[in-house]
Write an enzyme that holds these catalytic residues in place. Structure first.
Site, PDB file in Angstrom:
ATOM      1  N   ASP A 105       4.144   7.374   4.833  1.00  0.00           N
ATOM      2  CA  ASP A 105       4.602   7.210   6.208  1.00  0.00           C
ATOM      3  C   ASP A 105       6.135   7.243   6.221  1.00  0.00           C
ATOM      4  O   ASP A 105       6.730   8.306   6.204  1.00  0.00           O
ATOM      5  CB  ASP A 105       4.020   5.896   6.728  1.00  0.00           C
ATOM      6  CG  ASP A 105       4.235   5.703   8.221  1.00  0.00           C
ATOM      7  OD1 ASP A 105       4.273   6.696   8.950  1.00  0.00           O
ATOM      8  OD2 ASP A 105       4.350   4.538   8.654  1.00  0.00           O
ATOM      9  N   ARG A 167     -12.054   0.622   6.490  1.00  0.00           N
ATOM     10  CA  ARG A 167     -11.761   1.423   5.297  1.00  0.00           C
ATOM     11  C   ARG A 167     -12.941   2.315   4.934  1.00  0.00           C
ATOM     12  O   ARG A 167     -12.771   3.403   4.382  1.00  0.00           O
ATOM     13  CB  ARG A 167     -11.455   0.522   4.102  1.00  0.00           C
ATOM     14  CG  ARG A 167     -10.156  -0.283   4.220  1.00  0.00           C
ATOM     15  CD  ARG A 167      -9.840  -0.913   2.865  1.00  0.00           C
ATOM     16  NE  ARG A 167      -8.851  -1.978   2.948  1.00  0.00           N
ATOM     17  CZ  ARG A 167      -7.519  -1.783   2.956  1.00  0.00           C
ATOM     18  NH1 ARG A 167      -7.034  -0.577   2.901  1.00  0.00           N
ATOM     19  NH2 ARG A 167      -6.703  -2.817   3.020  1.00  0.00           N
TER      20      ARG A 167
HETATM   21  P1  IMP Z   1       5.421   3.457   4.097  1.00  0.00           P
HETATM   22  O1  IMP Z   1       6.154   2.622   3.103  1.00  0.00           O
HETATM   23  O2  IMP Z   1       5.986   3.343   5.480  1.00  0.00           O
HETATM   24  O3  IMP Z   1       5.274   4.904   3.694  1.00  0.00           O
HETATM   25  O4  IMP Z   1       4.025   2.736   4.296  1.00  0.00           O
HETATM   26  C1  IMP Z   1       2.863   3.189   3.851  1.00  0.00           C
HETATM   27  C2  IMP Z   1       1.799   2.117   3.966  1.00  0.00           C
HETATM   28  O5  IMP Z   1       1.649   1.621   5.297  1.00  0.00           O
HETATM   29  C3  IMP Z   1       0.480   2.749   3.618  1.00  0.00           C
HETATM   30  O6  IMP Z   1       0.200   2.631   2.241  1.00  0.00           O
HETATM   31  C4  IMP Z   1      -0.501   2.007   4.496  1.00  0.00           C
HETATM   32  O7  IMP Z   1      -0.960   0.867   3.817  1.00  0.00           O
HETATM   33  C5  IMP Z   1       0.284   1.552   5.685  1.00  0.00           C
HETATM   34  N1  IMP Z   1       0.052   2.469   6.828  1.00  0.00           N
HETATM   35  C6  IMP Z   1       0.946   3.314   7.370  1.00  0.00           C
HETATM   36  N2  IMP Z   1       0.430   3.985   8.402  1.00  0.00           N
HETATM   37  C7  IMP Z   1      -0.848   3.571   8.544  1.00  0.00           C
HETATM   38  C8  IMP Z   1      -1.919   3.917   9.458  1.00  0.00           C
HETATM   39  O8  IMP Z   1      -1.811   4.765  10.361  1.00  0.00           O
HETATM   40  N3  IMP Z   1      -3.098   3.252   9.272  1.00  0.00           N
HETATM   41  C9  IMP Z   1      -3.271   2.317   8.296  1.00  0.00           C
HETATM   42  N4  IMP Z   1      -2.306   1.982   7.414  1.00  0.00           N
HETATM   43  C10 IMP Z   1      -1.091   2.587   7.539  1.00  0.00           C
END
Ligand code: IMP
Ligand code: MG
Length: 186
Positions: A105, A167
């Site tokens: 993300d 999940r």
């Molecule tokens: P990042 O550090 O922002 O890339 O966060 C990634 C983490 O946020 C992922 O491993 C997910 O656990 C959580 N996450 C981000 N977007 C979503 C979503 O749309 N649904 C569920 N979990 C999400």
């Protein structure tokens, strides 16, 4: 019947299976002649990892790590405050490593994990993610294998959760977060 809170299905179970098989074939081709170590990030990547591993035509080892974000939930990984809550069981020195993610993300979690793992001397290190939401990227990370690019909406299924639920959905769906939160308040 889709559960309450599910707004629409983004990718059906069949589309997910099909795409994972395609990416597994890419990985098999890319690493032909070598053994692979798949590293899953608990818990979101477990469903993806097991299906991917079965479709890869190479000798594969698996290991897992868990992370926890501190400093408050949603903003924590965005602030880069991530640490390893459960480490790998085994070293990865001289191994070809694929970091398996449910979703990349903002990129903060993935960047932290890449840096940590790179310091352990793998022979190679690449990212493979089920979902990629590049529109929200804040830090750049090299995503070598991705199944699907997704829009800027909260999604569940295939390992991704909302409050630890959903999940086990076989498909990937957009959640209507506002509706669910309204219901929770009522
Ligand atoms: P990042 O550090 O922002 O890339 O966060 C990634 C983490 O946020 C992922 O491993 C997910 O656990 C959580 N996450 C981000 N977007 C979503 C979503 O749309 N649904 C569920 N979990 C999400
Ligand atoms: Mg996660």
């Amino acid at each position: 019947m889709t559960p309450p809170g599910i707004e629409r299905v983004l990718f059906t179970e069949e589309q997910v299976h099909q795409r994972i098989r395609e990416v597994a074939a890419e990985i098999t081709e890319k690493f032909r002649g070598r053994d692979l170590k798949l590293i899953g990030v608990l818990k979101g990547s477990v469903f993806f990892l097991t299906e991917l591993a079965r479709a890869i035509g190479l000798p594969v080892k698996i290991d897992f790590l868990a992370i926890s974000s501190f400093g408050g939930p949603a903003s924590a990984s965005a602030a880069g405050m991530v640490r390893i809550a459960k480490d790998l069981d085994d070293p990865i020195e001289d191994e070809d490593v694929l970091l398996i993610e449910d979703i990349v993300d903002t990129g903060f979690t993935t960047r932290y994990l890449l840096q940590t793992l790179a310091g352990r001397g793998p022979r190679s290190l690449a990212i493979c993610t089920l979902l990629d939401r590049t529109v929200r990227r804040i830090v750049q990370v090299p995503v070598e294998f991705r199944c699907f690019e997704i829009p800027d909406r909260f999604v569940v299924g295939c390992g991704l959760d909302y409050k630890q639920l959903y999940r086990n959905l076989g498909y990937i769906a957009v959640m209507n977060l506002a509706a669910v939160q309204n219901q929770e308040r009522a």
